[in-house]
Scaffold this active site. Structure first.
Site, short mmCIF file in Angstrom:
data_model
loop_
_atom_site.label_atom_id
_atom_site.label_comp_id
_atom_site.label_asym_id
_atom_site.label_seq_id
_atom_site.Cartn_x
_atom_site.Cartn_y
_atom_site.Cartn_z
CG PHE A 124 -1.51 1.05 1.43
CD1 PHE A 124 -3.09 0.92 0.10
CD2 PHE A 124 -1.59 2.00 2.65
CE1 PHE A 124 -3.53 2.14 0.91
CE2 PHE A 124 -2.59 3.46 2.89
CZ PHE A 124 -4.04 3.30 2.02
CE1 TYR A 125 3.10 1.64 4.68
CE2 TYR A 125 5.09 1.18 4.60
CZ TYR A 125 3.62 1.06 4.86
OH TYR A 125 3.41 0.03 6.65
CB THR A 126 4.63 5.48 -2.08
OG1 THR A 126 5.54 4.36 -2.74
CG2 THR A 126 4.84 6.53 -0.72
#
Length: 367
Positions: A60-62
């Site tokens: 999910f990160y960036t």
């Protein structure tokens, strides 16, 4: 000397500080404070040079850029086998598809394959459920993670941001059915956020889950760069960014900040270093996840491992930050139990020295 300890009830050795890469990348949800690949590389390199081996990311990160950048950085540095690489699943990667999020088997299988591709590796050392989705049966999650361990796609399994009862249920189910255990529980923990002490710490210690604590400086609140003014909070950072999500800062927070500032001054250390040191030396904590905006910040964070907080200073910090956990937790304190459960007696779990720490320390000279 670099220090490594086993994570939970496992043989996995991890450094006391883990590198969080939520800010690697400039797309998606975390773009407001993201770093380009060129900006991320010196941060990553400094972490390696400082002796770190535990790196944390998530699909999910960036919007997946964190995993892609991290994969390329690992490849260029040639350190894949040295690193303990962690990623996570749960949050949506396709808002139009109900099975492209959550903790069901279909999504987990899809998510791990996608993460492996973005990271450019054929296995993930530690794979975590990112957030409890409230509906997927815990048995399904545990069986799916066990299948991934058996297939070799992941080495170990763990949890992040779940209720304590859910973690206990997952671990107990795995133990009862001979499935891969959970070895890690990732949770927020700092001097201004000690809520996990009510349930999680004792649960983790009892069931063999090593806690990796994130936000050890309270999202920057304990860094020393923010100050009170007549118009509110001053300072440059995430907490003063317009429209940025953040917690409300109240009088109790300032009590903690004042105590931390005083202790840091007495020790000749930065507030951030003392805050990190406090977390990393708390019960059940296996490692602390640090985020960094520069290589210099990484180096400074590792200096948090170079000193001990004296007993009196720790008492001042503990008292200033003491959480109000309420009932029934107040009944589980030594004070209450010595008053009601066993008045006039001193009853302990085990005598001091019953289980001394086992450490294989580096010798001064090779033999």
């Amino acid at each position: 000397m670099n220090q490594y300890y086993l994570l939970g009830r496992s043989g996995l050795r991890v450094s006391r500080l883990a590198l969080g890469t939520m800010n690697f990348g400039v797309d998606g949800f975390h773009a407001a404070y993201g770093k380009t690949e060129e900006e991320s590389e010196p941060i990553f390199r400094q972490y390696l040079e400082s002796g770190g081996n535990f790196v944390d990311t998530a699909d999910f990160y960036t919007a997946g850029e964190s995993e892609k950048i991290l994969g390329r950085l690992i490849d260029r540095a040639g350190v894949r086998e040295r690193l303990v690489l962690t990623s996570k699943f749960t949050n949506t990667v396709d808002p139009g598809d109900p099975n492209a999020s959550g903790n069901g088997r279909k999504h987990i299988m899809r998510a791990v394959e996608a993460s492996l591709g973005r990271l450019g590796t054929d296995y993930i050392d530690l794979y975590l459920l990112h957030t409890w989705d409230r509906i997927t049966p815990v048995e399904e999650v545990v069986h799916t993670l066990d299948d991934l361990v058996r297939s070799g796609k992941i080495r170990y399994a763990g949890l992040s941001d779940v209720p304590a009862w859910y973690a206990a249920r997952a671990q107990s189910y795995a133990e009862a059915h001979g499935l891969a255990p959970m070895i890690n529980l990732q949770l927020p923990y700092s001097l201004v956020m000690r809520d996990i002490e009510a349930e999680y710490v004792a649960m983790a210690q009892t069931l063999g889950l090593g806690i990796t604590a994130f936000s050890p400086i309270g999202g920057g609140l304990l860094s020393g760069k923010y100050r009170r003014t007549s118009e509110g909070l001053s300072g440059t950072g995430r907490l003063t960014t317009p429209n940025a999500a953040g917690r409300e800062i109240g009088p109790n927070d300032w009590t903690v900040i004042d105590a931390l500032e005083s202790v840091a001054a007495d020790l000749g250390r930065s507030m951030a270093q003392v805050a990190i040191n406090w977390v990393v030396t708390q019960p059940a904590v296996g490692s602390v996840i640090i985020g960094a905006s520069s290589a210099e910040q990484v180096g400074g964070n590792f200096e948090a491992l170079d000193f001990e907080i004296p007993a009196d200073a720790r008492r001042r910090l503990d008292e200033a930050s003491a959480p109000n956990l309420g009932l029934p937790y107040g009944m589980f304190t030594p004070q209450y139990q010595s008053w009601v459960v066993s008045p006039g007696l001193s009853i302990g779990d085990k005598p001091a020295g019953y289980a001394p720490q086992v450490v294989n320390a580096a010798a001064d000279t090779a033999r």
